[in-house]
Design a protein around this motif. Structure first.
Motif, PDB file in Angstrom:
ATOM      1  N   VAL A  64       3.644   3.748   6.105  1.00 27.59           N
ATOM      2  CA  VAL A  64       3.696   2.641   7.051  1.00 27.59           C
ATOM      3  C   VAL A  64       4.498   1.496   6.437  1.00 27.59           C
ATOM      4  O   VAL A  64       4.021   0.820   5.523  1.00 27.59           O
ATOM      5  CB  VAL A  64       2.269   2.143   7.408  1.00 27.59           C
ATOM      6  CG1 VAL A  64       2.340   1.023   8.422  1.00 27.59           C
ATOM      7  CG2 VAL A  64       1.414   3.290   7.912  1.00 27.59           C
TER       8      VAL A  64
ATOM      9  N   SER B  64       0.848  -1.188   0.000  1.00 31.25           N
ATOM     10  CA  SER B  64       0.000   0.000   0.000  1.00 31.25           C
ATOM     11  C   SER B  64       0.881   1.234   0.000  1.00 31.25           C
ATOM     12  O   SER B  64       1.883   1.297   0.705  1.00 31.25           O
ATOM     13  CB  SER B  64      -0.902   0.023   1.235  1.00 31.25           C
ATOM     14  OG  SER B  64      -1.609   1.240   1.280  1.00 31.25           O
TER      15      SER B  64
ATOM     16  N   TYR C 118       3.031  -2.181   5.173  1.00 34.58           N
ATOM     17  CA  TYR C 118       1.576  -2.122   4.970  1.00 34.58           C
ATOM     18  C   TYR C 118       1.266  -2.853   3.675  1.00 34.58           C
ATOM     19  O   TYR C 118       1.471  -2.349   2.582  1.00 34.58           O
ATOM     20  CB  TYR C 118       1.122  -0.669   4.915  1.00 34.58           C
ATOM     21  CG  TYR C 118      -0.368  -0.417   4.816  1.00 34.58           C
ATOM     22  CD1 TYR C 118      -1.289  -1.428   4.609  1.00 34.58           C
ATOM     23  CD2 TYR C 118      -0.864   0.878   4.926  1.00 34.58           C
ATOM     24  CE1 TYR C 118      -2.642  -1.181   4.526  1.00 34.58           C
ATOM     25  CE2 TYR C 118      -2.215   1.144   4.839  1.00 34.58           C
ATOM     26  CZ  TYR C 118      -3.099   0.109   4.633  1.00 34.58           C
ATOM     27  OH  TYR C 118      -4.437   0.367   4.546  1.00 34.58           O
TER      28      TYR C 118
END
Length: 92
Positions: free
Chosen positions: A35, A30, A38
Motif C-alpha cells: 500500500v 509500513s 501506508y
C-alpha cells in the motif's frame, strides 16, 4: 517497573524506513501489504491510549498527521487518505 522495557512495540525497531522522528513521535513506512503511503505514527513515549498523550505530545501528533496527509496528497495524489488510530495488536 518500566512498561517501555516490557512493551513489544517500544522495544522493537520499525521494519520499514523511518521517515521522520522527533522527541514526541516517529513516522515510518509500513512494509505490510503493498500500500503506497501506508505510514505508521508511533508515540516515542509508552502510552496505552491516545488519551494518555500530554497536550504537547498531542499537538505534535496532530501537526505530523496534517503534514503527512499533505505530503501524501501532493506526491501520491490518492483519491482519499485514511487516518486511523489502532492499538489492538500490541497495547502500547
Amino acid at each position: 517497573m518500566n512498561l517501555a522495557n516490557t512493551c513489544k512495540l517500544c522495544a522493537t525497531e520499525p521494519a520499514g524506513p523511518i521517515l521522520f522522528e522527533n522527541p514526541f513521535v516517529r513516522v515510518y513506512q509500513s512494509l505490510e501489504g503493498n500500500v503506497p503511503g501506508y505510514l505508521i505514527l508511533q508515540s516515542r513515549r509508552h502510552v496505552s491510549s491516545i488519551a494518555e498523550l500530554s497536550m504537547l505530545e498531542s499537538l505534535h501528533f496532530n501537526r505530523i498527521i496534517q503534514k503527512s496527509v499533505r505530503i501524501l496528497e501532493t506526491h501520491l495524489k490518492p483519491e482519499r487518505v485514511y487516518v486511523l488510530v489502532v492499538g489492538e495488536q500490541v497495547r502500547h
